[in-house]
Design a protein around this motif. Structure first.
Motif, PDB file in Angstrom:
ATOM      1  N   LYS A 215       0.813  -1.219   0.000  1.00 56.53           N
ATOM      2  CA  LYS A 215       0.000   0.000   0.000  1.00 56.53           C
ATOM      3  C   LYS A 215       0.840   1.260   0.000  1.00 56.53           C
ATOM      4  O   LYS A 215       0.518   2.242  -0.662  1.00 56.53           O
ATOM      5  N   ASN A 216       1.910   1.272   0.775  1.00 59.31           N
ATOM      6  CA  ASN A 216       2.700   2.479   0.915  1.00 59.31           C
ATOM      7  C   ASN A 216       3.309   2.943  -0.405  1.00 59.31           C
ATOM      8  O   ASN A 216       3.656   4.109  -0.562  1.00 59.31           O
ATOM      9  N   ASP A 217       3.452   2.014  -1.360  1.00 55.34           N
ATOM     10  CA  ASP A 217       3.968   2.404  -2.668  1.00 55.34           C
ATOM     11  C   ASP A 217       3.072   3.443  -3.319  1.00 55.34           C
ATOM     12  O   ASP A 217       3.536   4.351  -4.000  1.00 55.34           O
ATOM     13  N   ASN A 218       1.756   3.311  -3.119  1.00 51.89           N
ATOM     14  CA  ASN A 218       0.825   4.269  -3.704  1.00 51.89           C
ATOM     15  C   ASN A 218       0.905   5.613  -2.996  1.00 51.89           C
ATOM     16  O   ASN A 218       0.755   6.667  -3.620  1.00 51.89           O
ATOM     17  N   ASP A 219       1.146   5.591  -1.668  1.00 52.79           N
ATOM     18  CA  ASP A 219       1.349   6.845  -0.938  1.00 52.79           C
ATOM     19  C   ASP A 219       2.572   7.577  -1.478  1.00 52.79           C
ATOM     20  O   ASP A 219       2.549   8.799  -1.641  1.00 52.79           O
ATOM     21  N   ILE A 220       3.633   6.831  -1.737  1.00 50.30           N
ATOM     22  CA  ILE A 220       4.848   7.447  -2.282  1.00 50.30           C
ATOM     23  C   ILE A 220       4.591   7.990  -3.681  1.00 50.30           C
ATOM     24  O   ILE A 220       5.057   9.078  -4.041  1.00 50.30           O
ATOM     25  N   PHE A 221       3.819   7.250  -4.473  1.00 49.75           N
ATOM     26  CA  PHE A 221       3.456   7.736  -5.808  1.00 49.75           C
ATOM     27  C   PHE A 221       2.747   9.079  -5.705  1.00 49.75           C
ATOM     28  O   PHE A 221       3.062  10.032  -6.426  1.00 49.75           O
ATOM     29  N   ASN A 222       1.776   9.179  -4.789  1.00 47.42           N
ATOM     30  CA  ASN A 222       1.029  10.426  -4.606  1.00 47.42           C
ATOM     31  C   ASN A 222       1.924  11.541  -4.079  1.00 47.42           C
ATOM     32  O   ASN A 222       1.800  12.696  -4.491  1.00 47.42           O
ATOM     33  N   LEU A 223       2.818  11.192  -3.167  1.00 42.44           N
ATOM     34  CA  LEU A 223       3.749  12.194  -2.625  1.00 42.44           C
ATOM     35  C   LEU A 223       4.593  12.799  -3.747  1.00 42.44           C
ATOM     36  O   LEU A 223       4.722  14.021  -3.856  1.00 42.44           O
ATOM     37  N   VAL A 224       5.162  11.925  -4.578  1.00 43.21           N
ATOM     38  CA  VAL A 224       5.988  12.393  -5.697  1.00 43.21           C
ATOM     39  C   VAL A 224       5.143  13.156  -6.710  1.00 43.21           C
ATOM     40  O   VAL A 224       5.593  14.136  -7.312  1.00 43.21           O
TER      41      VAL A 224
END
Length: 342
Positions: A215-224
């Motif tokens: 899940k956290n991969d998507n958070d990082i995607f949104n952050l970037v």
């Protein structure tokens, strides 16, 4: 607002609405469901004559009415899609507001042989549907492409696996639902990976932890993504959420580094003529994830991506060599990343 599971139920019962409105942050999933509606109710042999699209930026009552009121050819129904219908947002300029009022009034007069479908995309996963859409709920089928949770998520995952001939026990199902990103399109892609990986045997918890994109991969995607939009506050909000959930700053930094490095490689690959298939194979990325990252890479120049990689490496050096406030250093990295020039 209804959810995607309600829409699936209606489609399975051949129940059709004269007008659909979709909203959400995942345009890919929205388009997939639009295609399902069109395939269900419009004669595929004469689709060219009975399907039309209108850019939301150019939509006005005249071209919408003309498209909707043209009789279908060799089909009981025709479909008109207004994509990126940003006039459905609450805050728009005067020109879009004028279009919005007229088109919203026209909804009650759509010919019975026409299916009008409109959608707009949220700027981020935290955005809510507009008041305009809420007011239209009695006249249209409004679908919010929100993330599946709890029993709805468990049931959907179980149903998809059953369709593939796979059973899963309750404990492994819990592991799967806790780790998979609760976005329907991503779920289907992740379960396809899991199915192919365990095609001749039962699914185990280890398989899930080895294969599923966390899940956290998507958070990082949104952050970037917010960095690419020069929105530091929204990037900082995600950083704080990750820290609140227990992620260590150095772990978040490694995920950010990996994202920027992949984006740099993808950007370079695109500029040298590589296809999505080549890039996803070389980088061992799911094709759907690769496509999303290709879109994200277009928001940066190669120089910006290079500088962001270098900035993240410098932050890593500082965190390893000095006694500093790790959270503050991460915040400084994000602020620096949003100000890097072309």
């Amino acid at each position: 607002m209804k959810d995607v599971l309600y829409l699936e139920e209606q489609l399975s019962k051949n129940r059709m609405s004269n007008c659909y409105i979709f909203c959400g942050s995942d345009e890919h999933s929205i388009k997939n469901y639009i295609n399902k509606i069109v395939a269900k109710f419009v004669n595929k042999d004469f689709l060219d004559f009975n399907y039309s699209e209108i850019d939301g930026l150019n939509a006005n009552i005249d071209n919408v009415r003309n498209a909707c009121e043209t009789l279908p050819f060799m089909s009981e129904k025709k479909a008109v899609v207004i994509y990126r219908a940003n006039f459905l947002r609450d805050k728009v300029d005067k020109a879009l507001e004028s279009s919005s009022k007229e088109i919203m009034q026209y909804i009650n007069n759509i010919p019975s042989e026409c299916i009008l479908i409109m959608y707009y995309i949220f700027e981020n996963d935290r955005e809510k549907e507009s008041n305009k859409v809420r007011k239209l709920e009695k006249a249209v089928l409004a679908i919010k492409m929100s993330k599946l949770k709890g029993n709805s998520l468990s049931k959907k995952v179980t149903d998809i696996l059953k369709d593939k001939g796979k059973d899963i026990n309750k404990s492994d199902l819990a592991i799967l639902c806790n780790n998979v990103e609760n976005n329907l399109d991503i779920i289907e892609n992740e379960l396809e990976k899991l199915y192919c990986y365990t095609i001749d045997r039962e699914i185990t918890g280890k398989d899930i932890l080895d294969i599923i994109t966390k899940k956290n991969d998507n958070d990082i995607f949104n952050l970037v993504d917010f960095i690419s939009q020069r929105k530091p506050q929204k990037s900082l909000d995600i950083l704080n959420e990750l820290i609140f959930k227990g992620e260590i700053e150095t772990s978040i930094l490694r995920m950010i580094q990996r994202q920027f490095k992949l984006l740099f490689i993808i950007k370079l690959g695109i500029e040298t003529g590589k296809s999505k298939e080549q890039l996803s194979s070389e980088l061992k990325l799911n094709p759907f994830i690769c496509e999303k990252m290709m879109q994200q890479s277009s928001k940066f120049t190669l120089n910006q991506l290079k500088q962001n990689v270098e900035a993240s490496l410098e932050t890593e050096r500082i965190l390893k060599s000095k006694s500093v406030d790790s959270k503050l250093e991460m915040e400084l990295l994000i602020l620096k990343s949003t100000t890097i020039k072309i």
